[in-house]
Scaffold this motif. Structure first.
Motif, PDB file in Angstrom:
ATOM      1  N   LYS A 209       0.828  -1.205   0.000  1.00  8.64           N
ATOM      2  CA  LYS A 209       0.000   0.000   0.000  1.00  8.64           C
ATOM      3  C   LYS A 209       0.865   1.259   0.000  1.00  8.64           C
ATOM      4  CE  LYS A 209      -2.772  -1.270   3.456  1.00  8.64           C
ATOM      5  NZ  LYS A 209      -3.875  -1.165   4.474  1.00  8.64           N
ATOM      6  N   ALA A 210       2.002   1.174   0.676  1.00  4.97           N
ATOM      7  CA  ALA A 210       2.874   2.343   0.781  1.00  4.97           C
ATOM      8  C   ALA A 210       3.754   2.534  -0.448  1.00  4.97           C
ATOM      9  CB  ALA A 210       3.757   2.215   2.026  1.00  4.97           C
ATOM     10  N   ALA A 211       4.221   1.427  -1.037  1.00  2.00           N
ATOM     11  CA  ALA A 211       5.254   1.570  -2.079  1.00  2.00           C
ATOM     12  C   ALA A 211       5.179   0.536  -3.176  1.00  2.00           C
ATOM     13  CB  ALA A 211       6.642   1.516  -1.423  1.00  2.00           C
ATOM     14  N   GLY A 212       4.052  -0.142  -3.310  1.00  2.00           N
ATOM     15  CA  GLY A 212       3.934  -1.173  -4.347  1.00  2.00           C
ATOM     16  C   GLY A 212       4.210  -0.654  -5.740  1.00  2.00           C
ATOM     17  N   HIS A 213       3.908   0.611  -5.978  1.00  2.00           N
ATOM     18  CA  HIS A 213       4.086   1.192  -7.309  1.00  2.00           C
ATOM     19  C   HIS A 213       5.554   1.420  -7.648  1.00  2.00           C
ATOM     20  CE1 HIS A 213       4.085   4.542  -4.461  1.00  2.00           C
ATOM     21  NE2 HIS A 213       4.751   5.258  -5.349  1.00  2.00           N
ATOM     22  N   THR A 214       6.448   1.350  -6.658  1.00  2.00           N
ATOM     23  CA  THR A 214       7.856   1.656  -6.911  1.00  2.00           C
ATOM     24  C   THR A 214       8.676   0.424  -7.298  1.00  2.00           C
ATOM     25  OG1 THR A 214       8.572   1.310  -4.615  1.00  2.00           O
ATOM     26  CG2 THR A 214       7.727   3.495  -5.201  1.00  2.00           C
ATOM     27  N   ILE A 215       8.142  -0.766  -7.083  1.00  2.00           N
ATOM     28  CA  ILE A 215       8.908  -1.981  -7.348  1.00  2.00           C
ATOM     29  C   ILE A 215       8.425  -2.657  -8.632  1.00  2.00           C
ATOM     30  CG2 ILE A 215       9.437  -2.365  -4.913  1.00  2.00           C
ATOM     31  CD1 ILE A 215       7.241  -4.496  -4.865  1.00  2.00           C
ATOM     32  N   ASP A 216       9.280  -3.518  -9.165  1.00  2.00           N
ATOM     33  CA  ASP A 216       8.942  -4.281 -10.368  1.00  2.00           C
ATOM     34  C   ASP A 216       8.537  -5.705 -10.048  1.00  2.00           C
ATOM     35  OD1 ASP A 216       9.761  -2.296 -12.539  1.00  2.00           O
ATOM     36  OD2 ASP A 216      11.595  -2.410 -11.334  1.00  2.00           O
ATOM     37  N   GLY A 217       8.970  -6.204  -8.898  1.00  2.00           N
ATOM     38  CA  GLY A 217       8.624  -7.558  -8.500  1.00  2.00           C
ATOM     39  C   GLY A 217       8.563  -7.670  -6.989  1.00  2.00           C
ATOM     40  N   ILE A 218       7.658  -8.525  -6.499  1.00  2.00           N
ATOM     41  CA  ILE A 218       7.478  -8.769  -5.070  1.00  2.00           C
ATOM     42  C   ILE A 218       8.282 -10.006  -4.702  1.00  2.00           C
ATOM     43  CG2 ILE A 218       5.812  -9.307  -3.251  1.00  2.00           C
ATOM     44  CD1 ILE A 218       3.661  -8.055  -5.166  1.00  2.00           C
ATOM     45  N   THR A 219       9.218  -9.871  -3.754  1.00  6.28           N
ATOM     46  CA  THR A 219      10.067 -10.997  -3.386  1.00  6.28           C
ATOM     47  C   THR A 219       9.708 -11.536  -2.003  1.00  6.28           C
ATOM     48  OG1 THR A 219      11.737  -9.444  -2.555  1.00  6.28           O
ATOM     49  CG2 THR A 219      12.037 -10.270  -4.781  1.00  6.28           C
ATOM     50  N   TYR A 220       9.752 -12.867  -1.919  1.00  2.71           N
ATOM     51  CA  TYR A 220       9.592 -13.527  -0.626  1.00  2.71           C
ATOM     52  C   TYR A 220      10.611 -14.655  -0.526  1.00  2.71           C
ATOM     53  CZ  TYR A 220       7.045 -17.431  -2.914  1.00  2.71           C
ATOM     54  OH  TYR A 220       6.691 -18.505  -3.692  1.00  2.71           O
ATOM     55  N   HIS A 221      10.915 -15.068   0.703  1.00  8.39           N
ATOM     56  CA  HIS A 221      11.873 -16.135   0.966  1.00  8.39           C
ATOM     57  C   HIS A 221      11.136 -17.325   1.574  1.00  8.39           C
ATOM     58  CE1 HIS A 221      15.373 -12.985   1.397  1.00  8.39           C
ATOM     59  NE2 HIS A 221      14.799 -12.984   0.201  1.00  8.39           N
ATOM     60  N   GLN A 222      11.542 -18.526   1.179  1.00  5.48           N
ATOM     61  CA  GLN A 222      10.845 -19.710   1.671  1.00  5.48           C
ATOM     62  C   GLN A 222      11.809 -20.887   1.780  1.00  5.48           C
ATOM     63  OE1 GLN A 222      10.131 -22.754   0.052  1.00  5.48           O
ATOM     64  NE2 GLN A 222       8.687 -23.590   1.544  1.00  5.48           N
ATOM     65  N   TYR A 223      11.747 -21.572   2.913  1.00  2.00           N
ATOM     66  CA  TYR A 223      12.478 -22.816   3.128  1.00  2.00           C
ATOM     67  C   TYR A 223      11.488 -23.853   3.647  1.00  2.00           C
ATOM     68  CZ  TYR A 223      16.782 -20.105   2.660  1.00  2.00           C
ATOM     69  OH  TYR A 223      17.786 -19.298   2.182  1.00  2.00           O
ATOM     70  N   ASP A 224      11.705 -25.105   3.263  1.00  2.00           N
ATOM     71  CA  ASP A 224      10.753 -26.149   3.633  1.00  2.00           C
ATOM     72  C   ASP A 224      10.880 -26.586   5.083  1.00  2.00           C
ATOM     73  OD1 ASP A 224       9.675 -26.543   0.921  1.00  2.00           O
ATOM     74  OD2 ASP A 224      11.683 -27.282   0.464  1.00  2.00           O
TER      75      ASP A 224
END
Length: 489
Positions: free
Chosen positions: A218-233
């Motif tokens: 909501k604050a800065a979604g327009h400034t990035i090109d991709g949303i990153t997340y980290h995940q380990y099983d």
């Protein structure tokens, strides 16, 4: 298999490294001929250089000093590097690792030689009160202009700063930093093609992670090109071999990724989603397992799952260092290196719909032990219209795979079956392709990837897939409509 359900980035899967390669001088090995050949063979790819030390680093011009200053903190091992736990947030900025001009040149020249695109994670913990102190980042960006093409991140796992770094930065404050980073790049046309991705969220699946990402977008979604997340099983300190073969553990990523996709759909529907750091187990992996044949079950299944869900890029932690590395300390490729290499040789970026029906299954859990995914092939090895299936068999029995869509199609089937290098030992540190151990020659020449041609007469009984194996089936000449260029449709 005649319908494309997702199209992912052709550079996926890609690789990741921790920024402690600078502190520990791994960066000095980047010109090693063997290492460079191994890296180049996984291209084209992104190389994400980040990790927890991203928030400890300072760029210094014309300096050979590695540590900015000594500091007092407690340390513990994490993912093959030292994780810093600061006693109070005032000490955070004083604990920087120095990256010199020479280090930066080595990193960029390596990426250029390997044919990779660098993604570099900037230090978000340089602060002026509640605001990001971007002075050092600006200095690095200015130095890089007209020299190297770089993509950017800002901060590593900011939702875990209270636990990892002894400080708290709100999602809105993180967003303000990304806005400032975008302004820095907009100051020069050199950065027009550069992408910004973030916020490198972890603990996905939790309510707090969803709230943090929602507020950030909501604050800065327009400034990035991709949303990153980290995940380990799983947790590398307690996980065991059985966990790598447990379909319920492999299935966790589906709900975790769906959470990210749901938040994206609500607050930034036009942004791609990237799995910006992943492996089977965090804290460096599971010794003796994450660097073995067994890890391939989690890795190949993860690639198939998130591709089906529309995750654009997957970045594997780590190219080297830690038990989850693709390459060992002698620069010898481990099983997951060969699996990744084969994947990038065969699997294209168009994801196809697969309907899997298993006959004579004993219970619902049994069905989850056989997993099959389908893509259009890459054009470099096979003709247009060809399809590649990749599969894992977690059962302790042989299965027979029948492909209904091939009936009366006249397609030729090539099998790339991967088995442990040491027979019946799934923790083997080597891997066989159709019975032949994959390894570099004494002159660092790559082995030929020889498929086994499946006789058409065997299709009636099904294709034999041994227990605890994984691999690829290429349906050459299938003329799958979804995989044909527009001019041939």
């Amino acid at each position: 298999m005649n319908r494309v359900i997702q199209t992912v980035d052709p550079l996926s899967p890609s690789l990741a490294l921790n920024q402690n390669i600078i502190q520990q001088r791994w960066i000095d090995h980047f010109k090693n001929v063997k290492f460079m050949k191994l890296a180049r063979s996984l291209g084209p790819s992104y190389l994400r250089v980040g990790g927890i030390t991203a928030d400890e680093i300072t760029f210094v011009m014309n300096s050979e000093t590695r540590m900015k200053k000594s500091y007092s903190c407690s340390e513990r091992k994490l993912s093959g590097r030292k994780k810093t736990i600061f006693s109070n947030k005032e000490k955070v900025e004083n604990a920087s690792i120095v990256m010199t001009e020479g280090d930066w040149k080595k990193l960029n020249e390596f990426c250029s030689s390997a044919g990779w695109k660098l993604i570099f994670d900037l230090n978000l913990l340089k602060r002026n009160g509640s605001r990001w102190n971007y002075t050092n980042a600006q200095q690095l960006i200015k130095f890089t202009e007209n020299r190297y093409h770089v993509n950017w991140e800002l901060g590593n796992e900011p939702n875990s700063y209270p636990h990892n770094m002894g400080t708290t930065i709100s999602p809105e404050q993180v967003g303000e930093g990304f806005k400032q980073l975008r302004k820095l790049l907009q100051a020069s046309p050199w950065w027009e093609s550069s992408v910004i991705v973030g916020p490198d969220l972890n603990h996905v699946g939790s309510l707090n992670a969803a709230k943090f990402l929602s507020r950030f977008l909501k604050a800065a979604g327009h400034t990035i090109d991709g949303i990153t997340y980290h995940q380990y099983d799983m947790n590398g300190n307690v996980a065991e071999l059985a966990d790598f073969l447990n379909p319920h553990i492999l299935h966790r990523i589906r709900s975790q990724t769906q959470q990210i996709l749901d938040v994206r759909s609500k607050y930034a529907p036009d942004k791609s989603v990237w799995l910006g750091e992943t492996a089977s187990a965090y804290d460096g992996g599971v010794k003796g397992v994450s660097n073995s044949f067994a890890d391939g079950f989690t890795w190949l299944d993860k690639l198939g799952t998130v591709a089906q869900m529309g995750v654009d890029v997957v970045m594997r932690q780590s190219l080297f260092e830690g038990s989850y590395a693709l390459i060992d300390k002698h620069f010898d490729p481990l099983p997951d290196y060969w699996l990744t290499f084969l994947y990038k040789q065969l699997v294209g970026n168009k994801v196809l719909k697969v309907t899997q029906i298993e006959i004579n299954k004993k219970n619902d859990n049994e069905e989850k032990k056989v997993r099959i995914y389908a893509h259009c092939t890459k054009d470099v090895r096979y003709s247009k219209g060809s399809v590649v299936l990749y599969f894992i068999n977690l059962k302790n029995t042989t299965i027979y795979l029948s492909i209904n869509s091939l009936k009366n199609r006249g397609a030729v089937i090539d099998m790339y079956l991967l088995t442990p290098g040491e027979k019946r030992n799934i923790t083997s540190k080597s891997i066989r392709l159709n019975g032949v151990t994959l390894k570099l020659s004494s002159t660092n020449t790559f082995p030929r990837l020889r498929p086994t041609r499946i006789d058409e007469s065997k299709l009636k009984l099904g294709i034999k897939i041994p227990s605890f194996t994984y691999g690829f089936l290429v349906l050459s000449g299938a003329n799958a409509y979804a995989c044909l260029p527009m001019t041939l449709k």
